[in-house]
Write a protein that holds these residues in place. Structure first.
Motif, PDB file in Angstrom:
ATOM      1  N   GLU A 147       0.852  -1.202   0.000  1.00  0.00           N
ATOM      2  CA  GLU A 147       0.000   0.000   0.000  1.00  0.00           C
ATOM      3  C   GLU A 147       0.890   1.255   0.000  1.00  0.00           C
ATOM      4  OE1 GLU A 147      -1.916   0.619   3.732  1.00  0.00           O
ATOM      5  OE2 GLU A 147      -3.023   2.375   3.035  1.00  0.00           O
ATOM      6  N   VAL A 148       0.463   2.264  -0.763  1.00  0.00           N
ATOM      7  CA  VAL A 148       1.265   3.496  -0.841  1.00  0.00           C
ATOM      8  C   VAL A 148       0.411   4.685  -0.416  1.00  0.00           C
ATOM      9  CG1 VAL A 148       2.390   5.100  -2.464  1.00  0.00           C
ATOM     10  CG2 VAL A 148       2.812   2.642  -2.642  1.00  0.00           C
ATOM     11  N   VAL A 149       0.977   5.585   0.391  1.00  0.00           N
ATOM     12  CA  VAL A 149       0.318   6.875   0.644  1.00  0.00           C
ATOM     13  C   VAL A 149       1.300   7.982   0.269  1.00  0.00           C
ATOM     14  CG1 VAL A 149      -1.223   6.055   2.490  1.00  0.00           C
ATOM     15  CG2 VAL A 149       0.986   7.046   3.091  1.00  0.00           C
ATOM     16  N   ILE A 150       0.731   9.077  -0.228  1.00  0.00           N
ATOM     17  CA  ILE A 150       1.575  10.177  -0.692  1.00  0.00           C
ATOM     18  C   ILE A 150       1.129  11.478  -0.029  1.00  0.00           C
ATOM     19  CG2 ILE A 150       2.433  11.423  -2.714  1.00  0.00           C
ATOM     20  CD1 ILE A 150       1.998   8.958  -4.363  1.00  0.00           C
ATOM     21  N   TYR A 151       2.074  12.188   0.538  1.00  0.00           N
ATOM     22  CA  TYR A 151       1.802  13.468   1.196  1.00  0.00           C
ATOM     23  C   TYR A 151       1.663  14.558   0.121  1.00  0.00           C
ATOM     24  CZ  TYR A 151       2.747  11.447   5.780  1.00  0.00           C
ATOM     25  OH  TYR A 151       2.668  10.706   6.924  1.00  0.00           O
ATOM     26  N   PRO A 152       1.242  15.757   0.531  1.00  0.00           N
ATOM     27  CA  PRO A 152       1.103  16.836  -0.459  1.00  0.00           C
ATOM     28  C   PRO A 152       2.450  17.184  -1.113  1.00  0.00           C
ATOM     29  CG  PRO A 152       0.075  17.440   1.628  1.00  0.00           C
ATOM     30  CD  PRO A 152       0.802  16.165   1.875  1.00  0.00           C
ATOM     31  N   THR A 153       2.381  17.594  -2.360  1.00  0.00           N
ATOM     32  CA  THR A 153       3.576  18.109  -3.044  1.00  0.00           C
ATOM     33  C   THR A 153       3.889  19.481  -2.459  1.00  0.00           C
ATOM     34  OG1 THR A 153       2.981  16.934  -5.051  1.00  0.00           O
ATOM     35  CG2 THR A 153       4.475  18.810  -5.310  1.00  0.00           C
ATOM     36  N   VAL A 154       5.155  19.720  -2.124  1.00  0.00           N
ATOM     37  CA  VAL A 154       5.534  20.999  -1.501  1.00  0.00           C
ATOM     38  C   VAL A 154       6.608  21.679  -2.339  1.00  0.00           C
ATOM     39  CG1 VAL A 154       5.004  20.100   0.791  1.00  0.00           C
ATOM     40  CG2 VAL A 154       7.373  20.008  -0.036  1.00  0.00           C
ATOM     41  N   GLU A 155       6.762  22.977  -2.126  1.00  0.00           N
ATOM     42  CA  GLU A 155       7.886  23.684  -2.756  1.00  0.00           C
ATOM     43  C   GLU A 155       8.977  23.870  -1.717  1.00  0.00           C
ATOM     44  OE1 GLU A 155       7.160  27.540  -4.559  1.00  0.00           O
ATOM     45  OE2 GLU A 155       9.327  27.915  -4.632  1.00  0.00           O
ATOM     46  N   THR A 156      10.215  23.581  -2.100  1.00  0.00           N
ATOM     47  CA  THR A 156      11.337  23.823  -1.187  1.00  0.00           C
ATOM     48  C   THR A 156      12.192  24.937  -1.776  1.00  0.00           C
ATOM     49  OG1 THR A 156      12.808  22.237  -2.277  1.00  0.00           O
ATOM     50  CG2 THR A 156      11.418  21.389  -0.509  1.00  0.00           C
TER      51      THR A 156
ATOM     52  N   SER B 269      -3.307   8.358   7.465  1.00  0.00           N
ATOM     53  CA  SER B 269      -3.659   9.321   6.422  1.00  0.00           C
ATOM     54  C   SER B 269      -2.582  10.408   6.326  1.00  0.00           C
ATOM     55  CB  SER B 269      -5.004   9.970   6.742  1.00  0.00           C
ATOM     56  OG  SER B 269      -5.153  11.141   5.967  1.00  0.00           O
ATOM     57  N   PRO B 270      -2.172  10.750   5.097  1.00  0.00           N
ATOM     58  CA  PRO B 270      -1.198  11.834   4.928  1.00  0.00           C
ATOM     59  C   PRO B 270      -1.860  13.201   4.762  1.00  0.00           C
ATOM     60  CG  PRO B 270      -1.573  10.768   2.823  1.00  0.00           C
ATOM     61  CD  PRO B 270      -2.507  10.095   3.814  1.00  0.00           C
ATOM     62  N   GLN B 271      -3.191  13.240   4.967  1.00  0.00           N
ATOM     63  CA  GLN B 271      -3.926  14.478   4.650  1.00  0.00           C
ATOM     64  C   GLN B 271      -3.563  15.640   5.554  1.00  0.00           C
ATOM     65  OE1 GLN B 271      -8.100  13.731   4.585  1.00  0.00           O
ATOM     66  NE2 GLN B 271      -8.066  13.353   2.383  1.00  0.00           N
ATOM     67  N   LEU B 272      -3.684  16.832   4.996  1.00  0.00           N
ATOM     68  CA  LEU B 272      -3.456  18.055   5.769  1.00  0.00           C
ATOM     69  C   LEU B 272      -4.606  18.272   6.748  1.00  0.00           C
ATOM     70  CD1 LEU B 272      -2.311  20.565   2.997  1.00  0.00           C
ATOM     71  CD2 LEU B 272      -0.937  19.741   4.921  1.00  0.00           C
ATOM     72  N   THR B 273      -4.290  18.815   7.920  1.00  0.00           N
ATOM     73  CA  THR B 273      -5.338  19.169   8.881  1.00  0.00           C
ATOM     74  C   THR B 273      -5.525  20.688   8.934  1.00  0.00           C
ATOM     75  OG1 THR B 273      -3.655  19.145  10.591  1.00  0.00           O
ATOM     76  CG2 THR B 273      -4.989  17.157  10.378  1.00  0.00           C
ATOM     77  N   SER B 274      -4.780  21.410   8.098  1.00  0.00           N
ATOM     78  CA  SER B 274      -4.939  22.868   8.014  1.00  0.00           C
ATOM     79  C   SER B 274      -4.957  23.222   6.525  1.00  0.00           C
ATOM     80  CB  SER B 274      -3.782  23.582   8.718  1.00  0.00           C
ATOM     81  OG  SER B 274      -2.567  23.229   8.097  1.00  0.00           O
ATOM     82  N   ALA B 275      -5.191  24.514   6.240  1.00  0.00           N
ATOM     83  CA  ALA B 275      -5.289  24.917   4.831  1.00  0.00           C
ATOM     84  C   ALA B 275      -3.936  24.814   4.124  1.00  0.00           C
ATOM     85  CB  ALA B 275      -5.819  26.348   4.755  1.00  0.00           C
ATOM     86  N   GLY B 276      -2.882  24.783   4.883  1.00  0.00           N
ATOM     87  CA  GLY B 276      -1.529  24.716   4.316  1.00  0.00           C
ATOM     88  C   GLY B 276      -0.541  24.983   5.427  1.00  0.00           C
ATOM     89  N   ALA B 277       0.719  25.145   5.079  1.00  0.00           N
ATOM     90  CA  ALA B 277       1.729  25.384   6.109  1.00  0.00           C
ATOM     91  C   ALA B 277       2.968  25.979   5.472  1.00  0.00           C
ATOM     92  CB  ALA B 277       2.086  24.078   6.819  1.00  0.00           C
ATOM     93  N   VAL B 278       3.771  26.596   6.322  1.00  0.00           N
ATOM     94  CA  VAL B 278       5.095  27.023   5.882  1.00  0.00           C
ATOM     95  C   VAL B 278       6.077  26.590   6.957  1.00  0.00           C
ATOM     96  CG1 VAL B 278       4.526  29.380   6.673  1.00  0.00           C
ATOM     97  CG2 VAL B 278       6.546  29.020   5.290  1.00  0.00           C
ATOM     98  N   MET B 279       7.184  25.989   6.522  1.00  0.00           N
ATOM     99  CA  MET B 279       8.205  25.520   7.462  1.00  0.00           C
ATOM    100  C   MET B 279       9.511  26.233   7.140  1.00  0.00           C
ATOM    101  SD  MET B 279      11.001  23.469   8.337  1.00  0.00           S
ATOM    102  CE  MET B 279      11.494  22.763   6.779  1.00  0.00           C
TER     103      MET B 279
END
Ligand code: ADP
Length: 342
Positions: free
Chosen positions: A155-164, A255-265
Motif C-alpha cells: 500500500e502506498v500513501v503520498i503526502y502533499p507536493t511541496v515547494e522547497t 492518512s497523509p492528509q493536511l489538517t490545516s489549509a496549508g503550512a510554511v516551514m
C-alpha cells in the motif's frame, strides 16, 4: 517515559553494534544513508526495512541516477568521472557543457559536496572526492519535494507536493500550498513508480526540479524521513515519523492528509559558534500565531540546522501571506545574540 527497554549506542556504520541491536529487536530501520551495506548484509538474523536490496541503488548519487534512468523517470543528464581523470577534468566538463553541477557521489548532505560550475572560470573545489558525478544544471522554475510511504504489503500513501527553497544548496523554506493538478499528477506517478520498483518499505523523501515548461525531473531520493516533510508533524493527520514506524512495523498506514489549509516551514540555521540556548529568540518565534517551534538542542555553528518552525495557514491565507510569515520567522531567527529591540 522510556519506550525501549534497552539501547545500543554506536556509530551508524558499526555493523557489530547493529548485530547486537538485531538480537534485541524485531526490525531495524534507518534515519540516514551513511550505512555500510555489505557489512549489514552479513547480519543474518536482522530484518531491515527498507530492505538492504532496496537501499542498494540509493546510497550513491550515480547509482540513483542510473536507477532512475533504468525505470524511465526523468532526471538531469549526467556523467560519472573518477579520480584517474582528474588531469582531463576541465576538458571533460567543457565537453559535457556548462553550466554544470559537480557532486560527490556519497556522503553529501545539505549541499556539502555539491558545486555549481557556471563557466570555464569557475573554481573547482579544493578537495575533490575520489568519485564524482557531473550533471547538467537545470534552470528550474522552482524545486519541489514529496514524502511517500509504502507498507510491507505494497500500500502506498503520498503526502502533499511541496515547494522547497534552497540557499547555498541548503533548504531554508518549505511551502505547503496548492499546486496545479498537472504537476502533482507527475510527482505522484513518479513517487509510485519509484517505490514499487524498489519494493520499498518505509517513508521516502523525493526532491524534484520543476522546469520552466512544467516538467518534473527527479533530483534526489532520500530513503528516510526528510526535512521537507517536517511540516507533517503539525499539519498532517499522520506525521512522517509515525508513518515510518507504521510502515516498518507492519501497521496500517495513516492518512497523509493536511489538517490545516496549508503550512510554511522554515529551518533555523546557526549564525555563529555558540552553546547559547537562544531562549529569547525561541520565545519570540513561538509567539507567532499558529507557530510550532522545534529546537534540537544542538551547539550552534554557522549554517547548522538548529531547529525549525512550522506555521499553519488558515483558509484564505495564500502563498504571498506564507512568504510574509517565512520572512517574519527568518527575521526573528536571525543573527547571533538577540537584543531587546531587534
Ligand atoms: P544534497 O545531497 O547535499 O542535498 P543536492 O544534490 O540535493 O545535494 O543539491 C543541493 C541543491 O543544489 C539542490 O536543492 C539545488 O538547489 C542545487 N542543485 C543540485 N543539482 C542541481 C542541478 N542539476 N541543477 C540545478 N541546481 C542543482
Amino acid at each position: 517515559m522510556a519506550i525501549a527497554s534497552a539501547t545500543v549506542f554506536a556509530p551508524v556504520d558499526d555493523a557489530t553494534a547493529t548485530a547486537k541491536l538485531a538480537s534485541q529487536c524485531d526490525v531495524i530501520t534507518f534515519e540516514n544513508e551513511f550505512v555500510d551495506l555489505p557489512a549489514l548484509a552479513q547480519i543474518a538474523e536482522a530484518r531491515f526495512y527498507p530492505t538492504l536490496d532496496s537501499l542498494k541503488p540509493l546510497l550513491d548519487k550515480l547509482d540513483q541516477r542510473q536507477f532512475l534512468q533504468r525505470i524511465a523517470v526523468p532526471t538531469p543528464r549526467f556523467l560519472a568521472i573518477d579520480a584517474k581523470q582528474e588531469a582531463e577534468f576541465k576538458d571533460t566538463v567543457l565537453q559535457f557543457g556548462l553550466p554544470a553541477v559537480l557532486k560527490a557521489r556519497r556522503h553529501g548532505y545539505d549541499g556539502q559536496g555539491t558545486f555549481i560550475l557556471q563557466d570555464s572560470q569557475s573554481d573547482l573545489p579544493q578537495a575533490l572526492p575520489n568519485q564524482w558525478l557531473l550533471e547538467e544544471f537545470i534552470p528550474f522554475e522552482c524545486e519541489l519535494a514529496v514524502m511517500a510511504a509504502r507498507a510491507i504489503e505494497g500500500e502506498v500513501v503520498i503526502y502533499p507536493t511541496v515547494e522547497t527553497q534552497q540557499e547555498q544548496q541548503v533548504c531554508r523554506r518549505v511551502y505547503v500550498t496548492a499546486f496545479a493538478p498537472a504537476i502533482t499528477a507527475q510527482v505522484e506517478a513518479i513517487a509510485r513508480r519509484i517505490l514499487a520498483e524498489l519494493n520499498y518499505v518505509g517513508v521516502m523523501g523525493i526532491e524534484f526540479f520543476l522546469s520552466r515548461d512544467g516538467k518534473v525531473l527527479v533530483n534526489e531520493l532520500a530513503p528516510r524521513t526528510h526535512n521537507s516533510g517536517h511540516y507533517s508533524l503539525d499539519a498532517c493527520v499522520t506525521s512522517q515519523f509515525e508513518q515510518q514506524l507504521r510502515a516498518v512495523c507492519g501497521l496500517p498506514l495513516g492518512s497523509p492528509q493536511l489538517t490545516s489549509a496549508g503550512a510554511v516551514m522554515v529551518n533555523l540555521l546557526g549564525y555563529e559558534t555558540s552553546s547559547s540556548d537562544y531562549a529569547e529568540k525561541r520565545q519570540r518565534l513561538s509567539e507567532i500565531p499558529q507557530a510550532h517551534l522545534y529546537w534540537y538542542g544542538k551547539t550552534s555553528r554557522p549554517g547548522r540546522k538548529l531547529g525549525h518552525v512550522t506555521v499553519l495557514l488558515s483558509n484564505g491565507q495564500d502563498r504571498t501571506e506564507a512568504e510574509t510569515i517565512a520572512g517574519t520567522i527568518e527575521q526573528y531567527g536571525r543573527g547571533g545574540k538577540q537584543t531587546a529591540d531587534e
